[in-house]
Motif scaffolding. Structure first.
Motif, short mmCIF file in Angstrom:
data_model
loop_
_atom_site.label_atom_id
_atom_site.label_comp_id
_atom_site.label_asym_id
_atom_site.label_seq_id
_atom_site.Cartn_x
_atom_site.Cartn_y
_atom_site.Cartn_z
N ASN A 1 0.82 -1.21 0.00
CA ASN A 1 0.00 0.00 0.00
C ASN A 1 0.86 1.27 0.00
N PRO A 2 0.79 2.05 -1.06
CA PRO A 2 1.57 3.29 -1.11
C PRO A 2 0.98 4.35 -0.16
N LYS A 3 1.85 5.21 0.35
CA LYS A 3 1.42 6.29 1.23
C LYS A 3 0.74 7.41 0.45
N GLY A 4 1.04 7.46 -0.84
CA GLY A 4 0.43 8.48 -1.68
C GLY A 4 0.65 8.14 -3.14
N ILE A 5 -0.16 8.74 -4.02
CA ILE A 5 -0.06 8.51 -5.46
C ILE A 5 -0.07 9.86 -6.17
N SER A 6 0.86 10.05 -7.09
CA SER A 6 0.86 11.29 -7.87
C SER A 6 1.30 11.00 -9.30
#
Length: 230
Positions: free
Chosen positions: A151-156
């Motif tokens: 699970n990534p901490k954020g996506i950009s």
């Protein structure tokens, strides 16, 4: 130029002999075409090398087949999700440069009197790519995150110079917005590759094994993506 028959397609290639090489390798480029570089080998061995990589060569040819950089006009072709689509440019006074896609062609609205036409279109295309990447790729990241348990901490999404993606030390996933031009098979590989970096920060045998668990064909996909100039 020698030619190899692969299914219903013919693959033309250039064969460059290099006495310093130990193994043969193949590159595919928009400008240079298909090139086989190898130590001295027979014509039969050259044909065999091209034939073995036939499917990969044809897939990569589709991706590098693009309109050379320059002015985008009506009749140009733009890549989107692995396919090339027709471009229609519509001029109108007072309109801002905008890009839309109707599932069969790109439509670009632009003011004919704008000072830097090419720059304006490039910026509009970058905006389109980022918006579509967020819309189309985010759900696939969520799907693969659920499958892998990573699970990534954020996506950009943003335009990257030389990478298709990146995973930061804080486990944030960054995807090159130009990835929206690729087929979903390649996009999924990029996603899994970056998710695997959450568990294995460096490329290693363990990292390769993690990726291969979910993308068995990852080596061919990695080779296909290597060096593609979008």
């Amino acid at each position: 130029m020698p030619t190899v028959q692969y299914g219903t397609r013919q693959i033309q290639y250039a064969h460059i002999i290099d006495n310093n090489l130990k193994n043969a390798y193949i590159t595919v480029d928009f400008y240079e075409g298909v090139i086989l570089k190898s130590p001295p080998i027979s014509e039969a061995k050259a044909i065999e090398a091209i034939s073995k990589k036939g499917r990969w060569i044809l897939e990569k040819m589709k991706l590098v087949e693009r309109t050379p950089q320059g002015e985008i006009i009506t009749g140009s072709r733009l890549l989107y999700l692995g396919k090339r689509y027709y471009v229609q440019v519509i001029h109108g006074a007072g309109v801002r440069t905008a890009v839309s896609f109707n599932h069969s062609k790109f439509i670009i609205h632009i003011n004919p009197n704008i000072p830097d036409r090419n720059k304006s279109i490039d910026m509009a295309l970058d905006t389109f790519s980022k918006e579509k990447a967020k819309l189309k790729i985010t759900p696939r990241i969520e799907k693969w995150s659920h499958i892998t348990g990573l699970n990534p901490k954020g996506i950009s999404f943003r335009k990257l110079d030389k990478r298709w993606g990146s995973c930061t030390h804080a486990n944030e996933i960054i995807i090159n917005s130009d990835a929206i031009k690729l087929p979903f098979t390649a996009i999924d590989y990029i996603i899994v590759h970056e998710l695997a970096h959450i568990k294995h920060k460096r490329h290693s045998k363990e990292f390769d094994k993690e990726v291969a668990t979910y993308i068995p064909d990852w080596k061919n996909l990695d080779e296909m993506l290597c060096g593609i100039r979008l």
